[in-house]
Design a protein around this motif. Structure first.
Motif, PDB file in Angstrom:
ATOM      1  N   CYS B 273       0.794  -1.234   0.000  1.00 39.81           N
ATOM      2  CA  CYS B 273       0.000   0.000   0.000  1.00 39.81           C
ATOM      3  C   CYS B 273       0.825   1.282   0.000  1.00 39.81           C
ATOM      4  CB  CYS B 273      -0.936   0.024   1.205  1.00 39.81           C
ATOM      5  SG  CYS B 273      -0.084   0.345   2.766  1.00 39.81           S
ATOM      6  N   CYS B 276       3.612   2.756   4.867  1.00 41.96           N
ATOM      7  CA  CYS B 276       4.686   2.710   5.875  1.00 41.96           C
ATOM      8  C   CYS B 276       6.003   3.312   5.385  1.00 41.96           C
ATOM      9  CB  CYS B 276       4.910   1.272   6.345  1.00 41.96           C
ATOM     10  SG  CYS B 276       5.620   0.214   5.065  1.00 41.96           S
ATOM     11  N   CYS B 308       7.395  -2.715   6.789  1.00 41.02           N
ATOM     12  CA  CYS B 308       6.501  -3.859   7.017  1.00 41.02           C
ATOM     13  C   CYS B 308       7.073  -5.157   6.465  1.00 41.02           C
ATOM     14  CB  CYS B 308       5.108  -3.594   6.453  1.00 41.02           C
ATOM     15  SG  CYS B 308       5.057  -3.382   4.675  1.00 41.02           S
TER      16      CYS B 308
HETATM   17  S1  FES Z   1       3.458  -1.163   2.306  1.00 37.62           S
HETATM   18 FE1  FES Z   1       1.546  -1.231   3.334  1.00 37.62          FE
HETATM   19  S2  FES Z   1       2.146  -1.076   5.384  1.00 37.62           S
HETATM   20 FE2  FES Z   1       4.026  -1.275   4.365  1.00 37.62          FE
END
Ligand code: FES
Lengths: 202, 321
Positions: B273, B276, B308
């Motif tokens: 996503c 982070c 992550c």
């Molecule tokens: S890329 Fe989604 S939380 Fe690390």
């Protein structure tokens, strides 16, 4: 006439590339006016595509007509239409009957390219699926934000809305959905204070 | 810290053994409120207290998106994994209290599509179960092509066939049945979008085949959560909070940052996503970039890291966190 260079502008103002023959099961070209040159260049560089190519051509509003050159390409299907509105039912039908893998190319004026992209999006394709190359006239298709009427082939700025008669300033703000630039009343705050029109879009 | 609304306190309402590898869990709220409505393809992060180790794994929601009485997920047992799925299988029982994140959708249907072609491999079926319920309710046109190892491991096949009939096509590895992808992609009407969820190889196969057949990239959607890989322990300095921490072999950098009491952003916890993304202030060594987010140039520059899933080897790593 070759590819047009555009000044940097606001993000909504579309930028255009060069038509690159891509892999695909069928190839649909829609062009107006000088856009014929981009179609000829693309198909001359990749003659193998001609057997699966369908070209829809609309002569330019400024009178430029390259029908002969396009016919000489020897594509599978060639269709000439007097206006985009006249070509639209055919374009819609071709899109409705097509399969994924068909490549779509648009060349010529911004108004033409944007209307092809809008038709492709209405058929479920992403905006990026249509390759575009600007050639020829910079005349704009402009929507009056007040009366919503669209005026084609606007070369002057400001210009008079062909629907409601207001004097409109032509913005770089472009709507993909409407396939038109936005025109706003130039003397809303000081009625009658209208600068002289200049030919900004040749 | 995930973005947005507070977490959802739940109780496990039901645990169902779907087959030898998969269990389904149903969660209802402890506070009596309605679950948020979600869109098909959304996931939640399930928080686990695995005997002192905090695990937070993302799972796709498979209940009907409009059903606010509870959420359902399916978990495949992964013997080789870090333990989240084993914890769910071995320790989670009906009646247990747990905590879920708000639903987040990184794999939504594109509502502009004329038709949705869904391709699932194994446990990758789960987001599609929710998406098909949503499409059915909207009158959307879709087709599912679902590849499973054997009839015994074909989770939800009967249920889906019963609901969606001939729109469900199942392929069994055990009988050498394979999705005829080239033919399938060639015959789709213009305006079709394809979605794939399954093993890494299947996702790459669908992307590569579609591209070679002239499909626009934006009409090809996939979701792959990466489990944070295990690796060697390493030390990291967190400049903004003035701490130096050690990341254990079976711990992710994000988990180590959280364990040190430092608030760090995340959404998917699976490298997909971008939430982070963290600036690297100094890097003496090599970052093992395991995410799908950073560009190749960004990865090579060693100026960003996705805590992550990514790890580090070398003399020193300083992060702006
Ligand atoms: S890329 Fe989604 S939380 Fe690390």
């Amino acid at each position: 006439m070759t590819k047009t260079e555009f000044e940097p502008a606001i993000p909504s103002r579309p930028v255009y590339g060069v038509l690159h023959p891509a892999v695909g099961s069928a190839h649909l070209f829609v062009a107006d006016g000088e856009g014929a040159g981009a179609v000829c260049d693309a198909l001359t560089s990749a003659p193998a595509l001609k057997a699966a190519a369908h070209v829809i051509y609309i002569p330019g509003a400024n009178g430029s007509d390259h029908t002969g050159a396009l016919q000489a390409l020897g594509v599978a299907q060639f269709h000439r239409a007097p206006s985009f509105a006249a070509a639209l039912p055919r374009l819609t039908k071709v899109l409705a009957d097509a399969h994924m893998g068909m490549q779509i190319y648009a060349a010529g004026t911004e108004g033409l390219m944007a209307q092809v992209a809008a038709a492709a999006q209405a058929a479920g394709l992403p905006y990026e699926a249509v390759q575009m190359e600007h050639r020829g006239s910079l005349a704009r298709r402009v929507q009056c934000v007040h009366c919503k009427g669209v005026t084609e082939n606007v070369t002057l700025d400001p210009f008079q809305c062909s629907h409601c008669g207001l004097t409109l300033f032509v913005r770089d703000h472009f709507s993909r959905r409407l396939a038109a630039f936005q025109g706003v009343c130039i003397d809303a705050e000081d009625p009658g204070q209208i600068p002289a029109s200049v030919e900004r879009f040749k | 810290m995930s973005v947005g609304a507070p977490k959802i306190p739940v109780v496990v309402a039901e645990v169902i053994e779907v087959n030898a590898l998969i269990k389904r869990f149903r969660f209802v709220r402890r506070d009596g409120l309605a679950m948020p409505v979600f869109s098909g393809g959304a996931h939640v992060v399930v928080e686990m207290d695995d005997h002192g180790t905090r695990r937070m794994n993302p799972y796709s929601l498979m209940s009907a998106p409009g059903d606010t009485s509870g959420y359902e997920i399916s978990v495949r047992r992964d013997e080789a994994g870090r333990g989240g799925s084993l914890y769910m299988h071995n320790h989670v029982r009906a009646g247990m209290e747990m905590v879920l994140s708000q639903p987040v959708n990184l794999f939504p249907l594109d509502a502009r599509a004329k038709k949705h072609l869904l391709i699932a491999g194994g446990i990758g079926i789960t987001p599609f179960v929710a998406q098909m319920a949503q499409l059915e309710a909207m009158g959307g046109r879709f087709e599912l092509h679902y590849s499973v190892r054997s009839p015994a491991l074909g989770a939800y096949v009967d249920h889906l066939r019963g609901r969606y009939g001939a729109r469900v096509h199942v392929y069994h590895d055990a009988f050498d049945e394979k999705i005829d992808l080239a033919n399938l992609l060639k015959t789709q009407p213009l305006g079709t979008h394809v979605y794939v969820c399954g093993p890494k190889g299947m996702i790459a196969w669908v992307h590569a085949t579609a591209r070679a057949m002239g499909w626009p990239d934006r009409a090809v959607h996939s979701e792959e959560f990466l489990a944070p890989p295990v690796g060697l322990a390493f030390d990291v300095s967190l400049a903004a909070s003035g701490k130096t921490i050690t990341v254990q072999p079976n711990q992710s950098l994000l988990e180590a940052i959280e364990a040190a009491g430092v608030d760090a952003p995340y959404l998917c916890r699976g490298g997909a996503c971008g939430q982070c993304e963290t600036d690297v202030l100094r890097c003496e060594g090599h970052i093992e970039h395991n995410d799908h987010w950073l560009s190749d140039d960004q990865k090579a520059s060693h100026t960003k890291i996705m805590p992550c899933v990514s790890r580090f080897r070398g003399a020193g790593l300083v992060l702006d966190r």
